[in-house]
Design a protein around this motif. Structure first.
Motif, PDB file in Angstrom:
ATOM      1  N   UNK A 170     -10.640  -0.339 -46.437  1.00 57.08           N
ATOM      2  CA  UNK A 170      -9.697  -1.273 -47.086  1.00 57.08           C
ATOM      3  C   UNK A 170     -10.393  -2.626 -47.209  1.00 57.08           C
ATOM      4  N   UNK A 171     -10.610  -3.052 -48.459  1.00 57.21           N
ATOM      5  CA  UNK A 171     -11.307  -4.328 -48.679  1.00 57.21           C
ATOM      6  C   UNK A 171     -10.336  -5.496 -48.756  1.00 57.21           C
ATOM      7  N   UNK A 172      -9.122  -5.224 -49.237  1.00 61.17           N
ATOM      8  CA  UNK A 172      -8.167  -6.324 -49.394  1.00 61.17           C
ATOM      9  C   UNK A 172      -6.748  -5.777 -49.410  1.00 61.17           C
ATOM     10  N   UNK A 173      -5.837  -6.546 -48.844  1.00 60.19           N
ATOM     11  CA  UNK A 173      -4.406  -6.206 -48.900  1.00 60.19           C
ATOM     12  C   UNK A 173      -3.653  -7.478 -49.263  1.00 60.19           C
ATOM     13  N   UNK A 174      -2.717  -7.376 -50.187  1.00 58.14           N
ATOM     14  CA  UNK A 174      -1.884  -8.541 -50.529  1.00 58.14           C
ATOM     15  C   UNK A 174      -0.421  -8.123 -50.535  1.00 58.14           C
ATOM     16  N   UNK A 175       0.455  -9.097 -50.349  1.00 58.69           N
ATOM     17  CA  UNK A 175       1.901  -8.867 -50.440  1.00 58.69           C
ATOM     18  C   UNK A 175       2.450  -9.750 -51.549  1.00 58.69           C
ATOM     19  N   UNK A 176       3.501  -9.270 -52.223  1.00 64.01           N
ATOM     20  CA  UNK A 176       3.952  -9.986 -53.415  1.00 64.01           C
ATOM     21  C   UNK A 176       4.555 -11.346 -53.081  1.00 64.01           C
ATOM     22  N   UNK A 177       4.274 -12.263 -53.950  1.00 60.87           N
ATOM     23  CA  UNK A 177       4.749 -13.636 -53.814  1.00 60.87           C
ATOM     24  C   UNK A 177       5.049 -14.112 -55.231  1.00 60.87           C
ATOM     25  N   UNK A 178       6.139 -14.821 -55.399  1.00 62.27           N
ATOM     26  CA  UNK A 178       6.478 -15.300 -56.736  1.00 62.27           C
ATOM     27  C   UNK A 178       5.804 -16.652 -56.969  1.00 62.27           C
ATOM     28  N   UNK A 179       5.144 -16.826 -58.109  1.00 60.59           N
ATOM     29  CA  UNK A 179       4.555 -18.142 -58.387  1.00 60.59           C
ATOM     30  C   UNK A 179       5.617 -19.242 -58.290  1.00 60.59           C
ATOM     31  N   UNK A 180       5.231 -20.401 -57.728  1.00 66.18           N
ATOM     32  CA  UNK A 180       6.201 -21.477 -57.457  1.00 66.18           C
ATOM     33  C   UNK A 180       6.973 -21.914 -58.702  1.00 66.18           C
TER      34      UNK A 180
END
Ligand SMILES: C[S@@+](CC[C@H](N)C(=O)[O-])C[C@H]1O[C@@H](n2cnc3c(N)ncnc32)[C@H](O)[C@@H]1O
Length: 246
Positions: free
Chosen positions: A210-220
């Protein structure tokens, strides 16, 4: 259990409406994050699993992919993709991700956006995807976040103030994995809930790094403009993303 809810007329029409809305979760949240996690697409041989209406296939084609094969279980989704998102370097095929062994090509990038929610056996899926990749190849995918699928539809997703403002996200039986049913577009929508550790262990167990993991975030700026629409995402990430390497 394999399901094909996207060929249900009501579900398809409603989903098409949601997906074509300019401000929708796919375009505003999912697509920018997965795009930022992709390797350079030029010259890549790509498989997009659960390609749906073909928006991502078209994006990869325009970004210089050598070829894109989009597979999906739904005839209606594929018909839309063929009509609206076709190019010389894109092919669409009706195939369930439970039948990946029927593919006799190999790829250097496999992608999937929000389709693995419907996979009953995620460990098997990861192993079969690993087998379809060249050495050094990438798997980049998004799926519903385990915090979001720890829900059973009988209570509000949020603890609210008397005025209805969302204070906390509620979790239901996070530690119990398996089928979950709730109302989304149709009365009885079905996905599979898995713990985060299960996702990670299935990916690693197949042999991936696993090289990268992200979780969703809404642009400000979007959050400020549409607080009612996306306000819940502050409490609870809807999607989780992984970039994995063979
Ligand atoms: C939320 S849609 C996402 C579509 C597309 N990836 C996108 O980003 O717009 C999920 C897709 O997964 C497909 N799908 C569900 N179960 C599947 C299966 N067993 N095999 C292949 N595709 C499946 C559905 O038909 C649908 O097109």
């Amino acid at each position: 259990m394999q399901q094909n809810i996207y060929d249900n007329d009501t579900f398809f029409e409603n989903f098409r409406g949601l997906r074509s809305d300019e401000i929708n979760f796919n375009e505003v949240i999912e697509s920018p994050i997965i795009t930022a996690m992709l390797p350079d697409l030029k010259g890549r041989k790509i498989l997009d699993i659960g390609c749906g209406m073909g928006q991502h296939a078209m994006q990869y084609s325009k970004a210089g992919a050598a070829s894109v094969l989009g597979i999906d279980i739904s005839e209606k989704m594929l018909a839309f993709a063929k009509e609206n998102n076709s190019a010389d370097n894109i092919a669409y095929r009706r195939l369930a991700f439970e039948d990946l062994e029927k593919i006799d090509e190999r790829f250097d990038l496999i992608t999937s956006s929000l389709a693995f929610d419907y996979s009953e056996d995620f460990g098997k899926l990861m192993k079969e995807i690993y087998a379809l990749l060249d050495d050094g190849g990438y798997l980049v995918f998004s799926t519903s976040h385990p915090i979001s699928t720890a829900y059973d539809g009988v209570y509000d997703r949020y603890t609210r103030t008397e005025d209805g403002v969302r204070l906390y996200a509620n979790l239901h039986n996070y530690g119990i994995e398996g089928e979950r049913h709730f109302k989304w577009v149709v009365e009885d929508y079905e996905v599979y809930h898995r713990m985060i550790s299960t996702l990670i262990n299935c990916i690693a167990g197949a042999g991936f790094v696993i090289e990268e993991c992200r979780e969703s975030k809404v642009p400000d700026d979007i959050l400020a403009k549409y607080p009612d629409r996306f306000g819940g995402v502050v409490h609870q990430p809807d999607f989780i993303f992984f970039r994995c390497r063979k």
